[in-house]
Design a protein around this motif. Sequence first.
Motif, PDB file in Angstrom:
ATOM      1  N   GLN A 296      -8.964   4.672  -2.568  1.00 53.96           N
ATOM      2  CA  GLN A 296      -9.064   5.956  -3.096  1.00 53.96           C
ATOM      3  C   GLN A 296      -8.450   6.148  -4.514  1.00 53.96           C
ATOM      4  N   SER A 301      -9.594   9.855 -10.607  1.00 57.63           N
ATOM      5  CA  SER A 301      -8.338  10.888  -9.144  1.00 57.63           C
ATOM      6  C   SER A 301      -6.858  10.882 -10.106  1.00 57.63           C
ATOM      7  N   ARG A 302      -6.791  11.853  -9.002  1.00 56.84           N
ATOM      8  CA  ARG A 302      -5.679  12.696  -8.664  1.00 56.84           C
ATOM      9  C   ARG A 302      -4.952  11.580  -8.292  1.00 56.84           C
ATOM     10  N   CYS A 303      -3.247  11.742  -8.451  1.00 55.28           N
ATOM     11  CA  CYS A 303      -2.628  10.565  -8.045  1.00 55.28           C
ATOM     12  C   CYS A 303      -1.963  11.212  -6.437  1.00 55.28           C
ATOM     13  N   GLY A 304      -1.927  11.663  -6.487  1.00 56.31           N
ATOM     14  CA  GLY A 304      -2.461  13.029  -4.684  1.00 56.31           C
ATOM     15  C   GLY A 304      -3.071  13.012  -4.303  1.00 56.31           C
ATOM     16  N   ASP A 305      -4.626  12.396  -4.327  1.00 62.97           N
ATOM     17  CA  ASP A 305      -5.332  12.683  -3.747  1.00 62.97           C
ATOM     18  C   ASP A 305      -5.026  11.051  -3.406  1.00 62.97           C
ATOM     19  N   VAL A 306      -4.547   9.978  -3.705  1.00 61.54           N
ATOM     20  CA  VAL A 306      -3.743   8.643  -3.316  1.00 61.54           C
ATOM     21  C   VAL A 306      -3.278   8.785  -1.848  1.00 61.54           C
ATOM     22  N   ASP A 307      -2.598   9.295  -2.115  1.00 66.91           N
ATOM     23  CA  ASP A 307      -1.297   9.877  -0.864  1.00 66.91           C
ATOM     24  C   ASP A 307      -1.580  10.630   0.657  1.00 66.91           C
ATOM     25  N   LEU A 308      -3.072  11.269  -0.194  1.00 70.76           N
ATOM     26  CA  LEU A 308      -3.526  12.271   0.748  1.00 70.76           C
ATOM     27  C   LEU A 308      -4.407  10.742   1.644  1.00 70.76           C
ATOM     28  N   ALA A 309      -5.556  10.570   1.023  1.00 74.04           N
ATOM     29  CA  ALA A 309      -6.096   9.207   1.476  1.00 74.04           C
ATOM     30  C   ALA A 309      -5.271   8.411   2.288  1.00 74.04           C
ATOM     31  N   SER A 348       1.309  14.229  -2.580  1.00 74.54           N
ATOM     32  CA  SER A 348       0.326  14.730  -2.691  1.00 74.54           C
ATOM     33  C   SER A 348       1.019  16.014  -3.859  1.00 74.54           C
ATOM     34  N   ASP A 351      -0.049  15.927  -9.610  1.00 80.74           N
ATOM     35  CA  ASP A 351      -2.112  16.269 -10.333  1.00 80.74           C
ATOM     36  C   ASP A 351      -2.286  15.045 -11.907  1.00 80.74           C
TER      37      ASP A 351
END
Length: 405
Positions: A296, A301-309, A348, A351
């Motif tokens: 991810q 990409s958002r840093c938060g999206d790495v956590d969400l993945a 998550s 941003d």
Amino acid sequence: MSIGIGGSTAEIELNKLQDMTADITPIGAAEYSARIARAQKLMQEKGIDALYLNAGTSMSYFTGTDWHPSERMVGALLPASGALTYIAPMFEIGTLELYMGVKGAVRGWEEHESPYLLFKQMMHDLGLTSGTIAVDESTPYFISNGIALAAAEFSYINGVCITAACRQIKSTAEIALMQRAKDMTLEVQKAAARILRPGITTGEIADFINQAHIKVGAPKGSYFVIVLFGEDSAFPHGVKNPKALAENDMVLIDTGCELHGYISDITRTYVYGTPNERQRQIWDIEKAAQAAAFAQAQVGSRCGDVDLAARACLADYQLGPDYKLPGLPHRTGHGIGMDIHEWPYLNSGDDTLLKPGMCFSNEPMICVPGEFGVRLEDHFYMTEDGPKWFTVPSHSIDDPFGYEA
């Protein structure tokens, strides 16, 4: 392979290790000048008149001057244009000058005098009697408050808008230092695995790791060490009274060192003996979550999206959701550089958009209360083409260091 069984003694393993730093160089004068220029450009763009850098990693980042913060105000004042000036107790000036990377004038205060009033005078000497001062976010409250009370004619903001904006994008030289520090710690991790035996204590392992870091070229030894066995490994940062190693225990070792101001931080988790089905299952899920986070982590990409993945991967295996256990109780990763935890963060709610030069840990730990925990922690840095590992992730629970890969 069977980690630790039939291994060499600690002394033999230490003698195998060699200094890995002979060809590595610290940050040079040209880079410090570029960092200061970058900070001043940002200050001008944001309408900030000066930046106060307290003793610590931010002062060291911009000036190469390594000074431990204490109850006495020691720092540097960087105006939006013009030369940097240091502030320090009079009796420390001679010592401070020995540590200076970027040379500069020093304004001194005697023990009975107020350094905060001296700071105000320094601003006035720059021709500034009002305006905005950014204060390094790591500055202790007693200093920031003292400055604000003594120089109330100025407004104050969090200096993170300058310090983090500069520090979170690593240069080629910084990445090279971090790469070597991580290479060093990985070799130490391998050596630590080879000295395991039933009954060995976490303290014995920690002492070995400290000596091993010195042998590979970290003059201060380990920056930190966490060693956990069995059920204790379910506690991310350890327990009060850690148990000794027993056959078939999960082993979690999290450690790092410092090289020319830059930090390594690597965790390896494996079983001493023969893994059972439950241990294999959770270990494999952890590896999958780490891989999902890495995939991810793309530019933009958002840093938060790495956590969400990572969390979505765990949820696929009925772990979590969110921070619930069994599952991942903390963020997936953190930035790293001169501090072991830096901005931005892989959680998550962050941003921040990923950019080339950002560096992160990737460690979506799985905690199973009453049983064990698994943390596989490697770091990556962002390139124009996406993420790149500093160290190759663990291969398998049976062959964590990839000897048989």
